[in-house]
Design an enzyme around this catalytic site. Sequence first.
Site, mmCIF file in Angstrom:
data_model
loop_
_atom_site.group_PDB
_atom_site.id
_atom_site.type_symbol
_atom_site.label_atom_id
_atom_site.label_comp_id
_atom_site.label_asym_id
_atom_site.label_seq_id
_atom_site.Cartn_x
_atom_site.Cartn_y
_atom_site.Cartn_z
ATOM 1 C CE LYS A 73 2.669 -1.057 -0.108
ATOM 2 N NZ LYS A 73 1.532 -0.892 -1.024
ATOM 3 C CB SER A 150 0.685 -4.511 -2.210
ATOM 4 O OG SER A 150 0.604 -3.095 -2.288
ATOM 5 C CB SER A 175 -2.201 -1.567 -2.035
ATOM 6 O OG SER A 175 -1.853 -2.568 -2.938
HETATM 7 N N1 GLN Z 1 -3.615 -5.707 -6.430
HETATM 8 C C1 GLN Z 1 -3.396 -4.582 -7.289
HETATM 9 C C2 GLN Z 1 -2.168 -4.811 -8.132
HETATM 10 O O1 GLN Z 1 -1.556 -5.821 -7.996
HETATM 11 C C3 GLN Z 1 -3.296 -3.319 -6.497
HETATM 12 C C4 GLN Z 1 -2.042 -3.181 -5.739
HETATM 13 C C5 GLN Z 1 -1.770 -1.818 -5.220
HETATM 14 O O2 GLN Z 1 -2.687 -1.040 -4.980
HETATM 15 N N2 GLN Z 1 -0.493 -1.520 -5.025
HETATM 16 O O3 GLN Z 1 -1.812 -4.006 -8.935
#
Ligand code: GLN
Length: 463
Positions: A73, A150, A175
């Site tokens: 990532k 994400s 994510s």
């Molecule tokens: N969708 C969640 C957020 O926007 C989790 C994202 C994540 O785990 N990085 O914070």
Amino acid sequence: MNVRGFLDEAKSGKVSIEESTYRILEEAEKINKEYNYFNVISKDYALKSAKELDKKLKKGFKGRLAGLPISVKDSICVRGVESSAGSKILKGYVPLFNATAVQKAIDEGAIVIGKTSQDEFGFGGFSTNAGIGFKIPKNPFDKERATGGSSGGCAGFSSITKFPHVSLGESTGGSIVNPAAFCGVSGLSPTYGSVSRYGIIDYGNSLDKIGPIAKTVEDCELMFDVISGYDSKDSTSSKEGLHKDDKIKRVGIIKESLNVDPEVKEVIEKTINNLGFDYEYVSLPVSMNYGIQTYYIIAPSEASTNLAKYCGMRYGAEEELEGNFNEYFTKVRTNNFGKEVKRRILIGTFARMAGFRDAYYLKALKVRTLIIEEYKKAFKKFDVLVSPTVPILPPKFSEINKLSIMQNYMIDVLTVSPNLAGLPHLSINAGFSKKLPVGIMFTANHFEEKKLFTAGKKAESVR
Ligand code: GLN
């Protein structure tokens, strides 16, 4: 060929890692033109590493991941490869060090083929909040739909590639498991502190963790085995080892979690029936009803603090120096942060502000404790808890565009609470509805990843 088969062959020294790396890089480039899974494909870097590895293998090197292509990532640092967390403000940043998880994988012979696309700094659940100038990944089953987020690029590429491959994703509030579910692959968000956070471009320090995304549970387990363990470079890294017990006697179905789209519910209930575990329903009212509110105060609070360093002087993009500090700072951030990043800064700064702190940030911390206690109580009775991973099928981009901010955040309703509690959770593909993948999620007590692997493998076998 699967990962295990590939690794066995690589160890025998019969395959040229340079050649196999070249082939997956070619595939990645081709796929990327259509699906946008990579922000950077690290071709020269990967081929150089492969060449060196071929030499080492000839000398008897026996790394557990020898020759395995991995993608990482974008928010996880890889030495010598641009790592920008999908943000324009970090464009051009090339780390001088590896994240510990990356270093551990490389030490075992893994080859980093690229940095995957994501929501900017991890702010999103669909990977549609890519930073300015970055592309949005597309679902491998339908290009009109989102990969989830994400870590969308990690999951999309893991799903579509024909080559053995594992990805390193990162989760703050879901994510890893969310895109794994939307792309029909497996993803493990491990116990907080079990994998070092050193080298993550931080989102929220009390929540972030690195974990594997791959086609199978076995592949996730292998990578987790390599990257987990204590690290003195991360003050929140834990010395508590994994618990050995992998047996599942009793499973709790989270009652509130079945209040999802009927297509998702149908697949999940069918899987639960086929699994044949000893079940009981369990209600988690605080976690399921207050998780989102709690998370969307704590996570942006930490994020807004972390983002303060991108001020045009200490880290990241610079602009022509003019005006006073506030004017300059504002110009840099206005031009280089995307819309959702600005929203998170506003929410987080507000929640932490003198005068509001007691009502929001400190209150949220108290609810977080209640959530932890609620799960701990459930784990006195159950070995694992089960739920859908996300409440809907992968949505179309046109549908996401119509969502309100709150509806956007609601995609995380089932995943934020295990993250707030630092609990390990694993999503695997439970089947399909309307030709779209549905993920089932298992959550276990701290350091009980082994139980997740048992549950996940069983679920794979009845699919
Ligand atoms: N969708 C969640 C957020 O926007 C989790 C994202 C994540 O785990 N990085 O914070």
